[in-house]
Design a protein around this motif. Structure first.
Motif, PDB file in Angstrom:
ATOM      1  N   PRO A 185      -3.979  35.935 -16.535  1.00  9.25           N
ATOM      2  CA  PRO A 185      -3.069  36.357 -15.479  1.00  9.25           C
ATOM      3  C   PRO A 185      -2.724  35.166 -14.580  1.00  9.25           C
ATOM      4  CG  PRO A 185      -5.063  37.694 -15.494  1.00  9.25           C
ATOM      5  CD  PRO A 185      -5.260  36.584 -16.464  1.00  9.25           C
ATOM      6  N   GLU A 186      -1.569  35.183 -13.990  1.00  7.42           N
ATOM      7  CA  GLU A 186      -1.127  34.095 -13.106  1.00  7.42           C
ATOM      8  C   GLU A 186      -1.267  34.542 -11.654  1.00  7.42           C
ATOM      9  OE1 GLU A 186       3.019  31.905 -11.961  1.00  7.42           O
ATOM     10  OE2 GLU A 186       2.739  32.498 -14.046  1.00  7.42           O
ATOM     11  N   PRO A 187      -2.297  34.056 -10.961  1.00  9.48           N
ATOM     12  CA  PRO A 187      -2.482  34.465  -9.562  1.00  9.48           C
ATOM     13  C   PRO A 187      -1.336  33.950  -8.689  1.00  9.48           C
ATOM     14  CG  PRO A 187      -4.421  33.293 -10.397  1.00  9.48           C
ATOM     15  CD  PRO A 187      -3.339  33.151 -11.414  1.00  9.48           C
ATOM     16  N   ALA A 188      -0.815  34.821  -7.861  1.00 14.52           N
ATOM     17  CA  ALA A 188       0.233  34.434  -6.921  1.00 14.52           C
ATOM     18  C   ALA A 188      -0.379  34.033  -5.576  1.00 14.52           C
ATOM     19  CB  ALA A 188       1.219  35.573  -6.719  1.00 14.52           C
ATOM     20  N   GLU A 189      -1.500  34.655  -5.234  1.00 18.87           N
ATOM     21  CA  GLU A 189      -2.223  34.322  -4.007  1.00 18.87           C
ATOM     22  C   GLU A 189      -3.712  34.432  -4.299  1.00 18.87           C
ATOM     23  OE1 GLU A 189      -1.054  36.264  -0.389  1.00 18.87           O
ATOM     24  OE2 GLU A 189       1.000  36.492  -1.083  1.00 18.87           O
TER      25      GLU A 189
END
Length: 104
Positions: free
Chosen positions: A42-46
């Motif tokens: 997953p690509e963490p945004a924060e």
């Protein structure tokens, strides 16, 4: 009301991970589950993300989630992954409320 299984997964043994997936998937489908999200990294945004994989599975209701989780088929799948993957599961019930708006 729909219910969801949210899984955070770190596979430690790739071969065992695939064996677990082959055992778990039929048990999920047999209990009315369907994968909404199943992907690596997953690509963490924060902030940070604690796992390398994320899965979100929808079931018709919470009773079906519990029936699946307690089923002999899924217990066998869990035995396959024991010590070979770190898994965190969250069961959540609900759906977007119709006409949801924030108060002014």
């Amino acid at each position: 009301m729909p219910a969801y299984v949210i899984a955070l997964v770190d596979v430690l043994d790739e071969e065992a991970g695939w064996a677990y997936a082959r055992a778990a998937q039929p048990s999920i489908l047999d209990h009315g589950g369907r994968y909404l999200v199943a992907g690596p990294v997953p690509e963490p945004a924060e902030g940070s993300w604690p796992s390398s994989r994320l899965q979100i599975i929808e079931f018709p209701d919470m009773d079906r989630v519990r029936q699946w989780y307690d089923s002999p088929e899924y217990r066998r799948a869990k035995e396959i992954r024991d010590g070979k993957a770190r898994v965190e599961l969250l069961f959540a019930e609900g759906s977007p409320p119709e006409g949801f708006t924030l108060p002014s």
